[in-house]
Design a protein around this motif. Structure first.
Motif, short mmCIF file in Angstrom:
data_model
loop_
_atom_site.label_atom_id
_atom_site.label_comp_id
_atom_site.label_asym_id
_atom_site.label_seq_id
_atom_site.Cartn_x
_atom_site.Cartn_y
_atom_site.Cartn_z
N LEU A 174 0.84 -1.19 0.00
CA LEU A 174 0.00 0.00 0.00
C LEU A 174 0.88 1.24 0.00
CD1 LEU A 174 -3.14 0.31 0.22
CD2 LEU A 174 -2.78 0.80 2.64
N GLY A 175 0.53 2.24 -0.80
CA GLY A 175 1.31 3.47 -0.85
C GLY A 175 0.53 4.60 -1.48
N PRO A 176 0.94 5.85 -1.24
CA PRO A 176 0.26 7.00 -1.84
C PRO A 176 0.50 7.06 -3.34
CG PRO A 176 2.24 7.71 -0.71
CD PRO A 176 2.09 6.25 -0.40
N ILE A 177 -0.40 7.72 -4.04
CA ILE A 177 -0.31 7.84 -5.50
C ILE A 177 0.34 9.18 -5.84
CG2 ILE A 177 -1.60 7.82 -7.65
CD1 ILE A 177 -3.82 6.36 -6.21
N SER A 178 1.44 9.13 -6.55
CA SER A 178 2.17 10.35 -6.89
C SER A 178 2.28 10.49 -8.40
CB SER A 178 3.58 10.31 -6.27
OG SER A 178 4.33 11.42 -6.71
N LEU A 179 2.15 11.74 -8.87
CA LEU A 179 2.31 12.05 -10.28
C LEU A 179 3.71 12.56 -10.59
CD1 LEU A 179 -0.83 11.86 -10.32
CD2 LEU A 179 -0.78 13.66 -12.03
N ALA A 180 4.64 12.42 -9.65
CA ALA A 180 6.00 12.89 -9.87
C ALA A 180 6.60 12.19 -11.09
CB ALA A 180 6.86 12.62 -8.64
N GLY A 181 7.08 12.98 -12.04
CA GLY A 181 7.67 12.43 -13.26
C GLY A 181 6.67 11.95 -14.27
N LYS A 182 5.36 12.14 -14.00
CA LYS A 182 4.32 11.65 -14.90
C LYS A 182 3.58 12.77 -15.63
CE LYS A 182 4.70 7.24 -13.83
NZ LYS A 182 5.02 6.18 -14.83
N GLN A 183 4.01 14.00 -15.44
CA GLN A 183 3.33 15.11 -16.08
C GLN A 183 3.63 15.18 -17.58
OE1 GLN A 183 1.17 17.00 -14.63
NE2 GLN A 183 1.51 16.64 -12.45
N ILE A 184 4.76 14.59 -17.98
CA ILE A 184 5.19 14.63 -19.37
C ILE A 184 5.35 13.19 -19.88
CG2 ILE A 184 7.00 15.33 -20.98
CD1 ILE A 184 5.40 17.66 -19.93
N SER A 185 4.89 12.95 -21.09
CA SER A 185 5.12 11.67 -21.77
C SER A 185 6.28 11.86 -22.75
CB SER A 185 3.86 11.23 -22.54
OG SER A 185 4.13 10.08 -23.32
N PRO A 186 7.42 11.20 -22.51
CA PRO A 186 8.59 11.43 -23.37
C PRO A 186 8.34 10.95 -24.80
CG PRO A 186 8.96 9.55 -21.92
CD PRO A 186 7.68 10.19 -21.47
N PRO A 187 9.03 11.56 -25.79
CA PRO A 187 8.80 11.18 -27.19
C PRO A 187 9.41 9.84 -27.53
CG PRO A 187 10.57 12.77 -27.05
CD PRO A 187 10.02 12.64 -25.66
N GLN A 188 8.95 9.29 -28.62
CA GLN A 188 9.52 8.06 -29.17
C GLN A 188 9.72 8.24 -30.67
OE1 GLN A 188 7.96 4.13 -27.98
NE2 GLN A 188 7.81 3.64 -30.15
N ALA A 189 10.91 7.94 -31.14
CA ALA A 189 11.23 8.15 -32.55
C ALA A 189 10.47 7.15 -33.43
CB ALA A 189 12.73 8.00 -32.78
N THR A 190 10.09 7.62 -34.62
CA THR A 190 9.44 6.74 -35.60
C THR A 190 10.48 5.80 -36.21
OG1 THR A 190 7.84 8.48 -36.12
CG2 THR A 190 8.08 6.69 -37.72
N THR A 191 10.12 4.53 -36.32
CA THR A 191 11.04 3.55 -36.91
C THR A 191 10.46 2.88 -38.13
OG1 THR A 191 10.22 1.79 -35.45
CG2 THR A 191 12.11 3.08 -34.67
N VAL A 192 9.13 2.81 -38.24
CA VAL A 192 8.53 2.10 -39.38
C VAL A 192 7.21 2.75 -39.76
CG1 VAL A 192 7.37 0.44 -37.85
CG2 VAL A 192 7.83 -0.19 -40.23
N ILE A 193 6.97 2.77 -41.07
CA ILE A 193 5.69 3.21 -41.62
C ILE A 193 5.15 2.06 -42.47
CG2 ILE A 193 4.49 4.90 -43.06
CD1 ILE A 193 6.77 6.85 -42.50
N ARG A 194 3.97 1.57 -42.15
CA ARG A 194 3.38 0.45 -42.86
C ARG A 194 2.27 0.94 -43.78
NH1 ARG A 194 4.32 -1.33 -37.64
NH2 ARG A 194 5.84 -3.06 -37.49
N PHE A 195 2.12 0.25 -44.91
CA PHE A 195 1.16 0.64 -45.93
C PHE A 195 0.19 -0.50 -46.19
CE2 PHE A 195 4.93 3.13 -46.48
CZ PHE A 195 4.50 4.40 -46.85
N SER A 196 -0.95 -0.13 -46.80
CA SER A 196 -1.94 -1.13 -47.20
C SER A 196 -2.70 -0.62 -48.42
CB SER A 196 -2.91 -1.43 -46.04
OG SER A 196 -3.65 -0.28 -45.70
N ASP A 197 -3.49 -1.51 -49.03
CA ASP A 197 -4.33 -1.25 -50.19
C ASP A 197 -3.50 -1.31 -51.49
OD1 ASP A 197 -6.47 -1.17 -48.53
OD2 ASP A 197 -6.68 1.00 -48.51
N ASN A 198 -4.07 -0.77 -52.56
CA ASN A 198 -3.57 -1.07 -53.90
C ASN A 198 -2.88 0.12 -54.56
OD1 ASN A 198 -3.52 -2.94 -56.25
ND2 ASN A 198 -4.78 -1.34 -57.20
N LEU A 199 -1.72 -0.18 -55.20
CA LEU A 199 -1.02 0.79 -56.04
C LEU A 199 -1.21 0.34 -57.48
CD1 LEU A 199 0.84 3.26 -56.25
CD2 LEU A 199 2.80 1.70 -56.00
N SER A 200 -2.13 1.02 -58.18
CA SER A 200 -2.57 0.56 -59.50
C SER A 200 -1.46 0.72 -60.54
CB SER A 200 -3.80 1.35 -59.96
OG SER A 200 -4.18 0.98 -61.27
#
Length: 397
Positions: free
Chosen positions: A140-166
């Motif tokens: 049991l413990g208190p709930i703290s938002l310390a360090g949770k005010q910001i969501s750190p970024p994550q770099a893009t690594t992949v872009i996926r595609f779908s459907d038809n290229l005529s």
């Protein structure tokens, strides 16, 4: 007869305390989380006097000493659940108590309105006590938002595609494809496709351009029988920036992409991509399992833990303290559960529990206590009149 007066006085004292209990119940009609107390009365010590013995009868007589205000039991019946606007207004449908921490001391409540305090802990607005949660290990413990005010970024690594290229398209492009570097910087790209089937049928030249329409890199996409050819169904490109390390992204055409003829119309699109920028905390809510979920402006979520609900074997051992709090110093240690766990009900967010005061019941009790008080007063008056008569007889003698 003097004993009768003292007995009557004990009734006046006891019923006055009973009236105090009823008054407190009625006064807290609109107090959130309040639980009514049911007044109880107990007879006092019995004295004995010897009496003339009779066949089959006791040779003593018993005389009571009056009444006292005894143990008043708490009524833990469910109060009405009312919808509120607070993201962290909490109530329980069913059994159980919220756990609030006052340092190392635990207090308990049926409902509460919570907010993030200056120190980052989630605390009750009325009392300042910290809301407790269960960790993964069950502690049991208190709930703290310390360090949770910001969501750190994550770099893009992949872009996926779908459907038809005529194959009938002479050119095709997908604009406004956002990617993020390691520092959260956003880059808007355009991915253009140009047929290059003069050399090999089903081949396309793919050009990636930045937001200034400057080509970043080119690659080749190869179809074989309308299906991307393994080994030529992915294109890697690297994006450089002065504010972040080089960003390498893979264009993935391996799944869900076709290259069949559909005239000049192509439906190729971005189906999925990872990466996101820096996010700020936008909202908090509690899910059906009692988990406190944080939501950020970049679409990400995080969890702070599961709000602890306390289950007591005998809630009557709790002591109501005010501000909707209960003290468990004299009660058996509780079991801590998550929402809908064994012995506890469902935790509801955006709701508060009203008091369980029933005015019809309280007024009925009020009438009974008033009648008891009147009767005790009448006993004293009668005993006093009898004593006065004795004094008058003595004076006449």
């Amino acid at each position: 007869m003097l004993e009768s007066i003292y007995i009557g006085m004990s009734g006046l004292t006891a019923y006055a305390k009973g009236l105090q209990t009823i008054s407190n119940n009625v006064a807290n009609l609109n107090t959130a989380g309040f639980k009514t107390s049911t007044p109880g009365f107990a007879d006092l010590y019995y004295g004995q006097q010897f009496a003339r013995g009779e066949p089959g009868a006791m040779n003593t007589m018993q005389f009571g000493s009056g009444v006292e205000y005894g143990y008043s039991s708490l009524n833990f019946a469910q109060g009405d659940l009312r919808v509120s606007n607070g993201q962290l207004d909490l109530a329980i449908q069913g059994k159980g108590f919220l756990t609030l921490l006052d340092g190392d001391t635990a207090r308990y409540a049926r409902t509460g309105q919570f907010a993030v305090g200056n120190d980052g802990f989630i605390e009750d607005k009325a009392t300042g006590l910290k809301l407790a949660a269960l960790s993964a290990s069950g502690s049991l413990g208190p709930i703290s938002l310390a360090g949770k005010q910001i969501s750190p970024p994550q770099a893009t690594t992949v872009i996926r595609f779908s459907d038809n290229l005529s194959t009938g398209s002479t050119s095709f492009s997908i604009p406004d494809v956002d990617v993020f570097d390691a520092n959260g910087g956003k880059h808007t790209l355009t991915i253009a496709f140009a047929p290059d089937s003069s050399i090999v049928p089903g081949r396309w030249q793919v050009t990636v351009s930045d937001e200034n329409n400057i080509p970043v890199q080119q690659g080749t996409l190869q179809f074989n029988g309308g299906i991307p050819e393994p080994g030529r169904d992915r294109i890697d490109f690297t994006l450089t920036s002065a504010d972040a390390p080089p960003l390498t992204v893979t264009l993935d055409f391996s799944t869900g992409v076709t290259g069949f003829s559909a005239g000049s119309f192509s439906s190729l699109r971005v189906s999925d991509k990872d990466g996101y920028g820096t996010g700020t905390l936008s909202s908090m809510n509690v899910d059906v399992d009692g988990r406190l979920v944080l939501q950020y402006s970049n679409g990400q979520t995080d969890e702070l833990g599961t709000i602890a609900l306390a289950s007591f074997a005998n809630p009557q051992q709790l002591v109501q303290q005010g501000n909707g709090l209960f003290d468990a110093s004299h009660a058996s240690p509780p079991q801590y559960r998550s929402s809908n766990g064994a012995g506890v009900g469902q935790l509801l967010a955006g709701a508060t529990e009203a008091s369980n005061v029933d005015l019809s019941t309280e007024f009925g009790q009020l009438i009974l206590i008033q009648r008891g008080f009147q009767a005790s007063s009448q006993v004293i008056s009668t005993a006093n009149e009898m004593i006065m008569q004795l004094f008058q007889m003595r004076g006449q003698g």
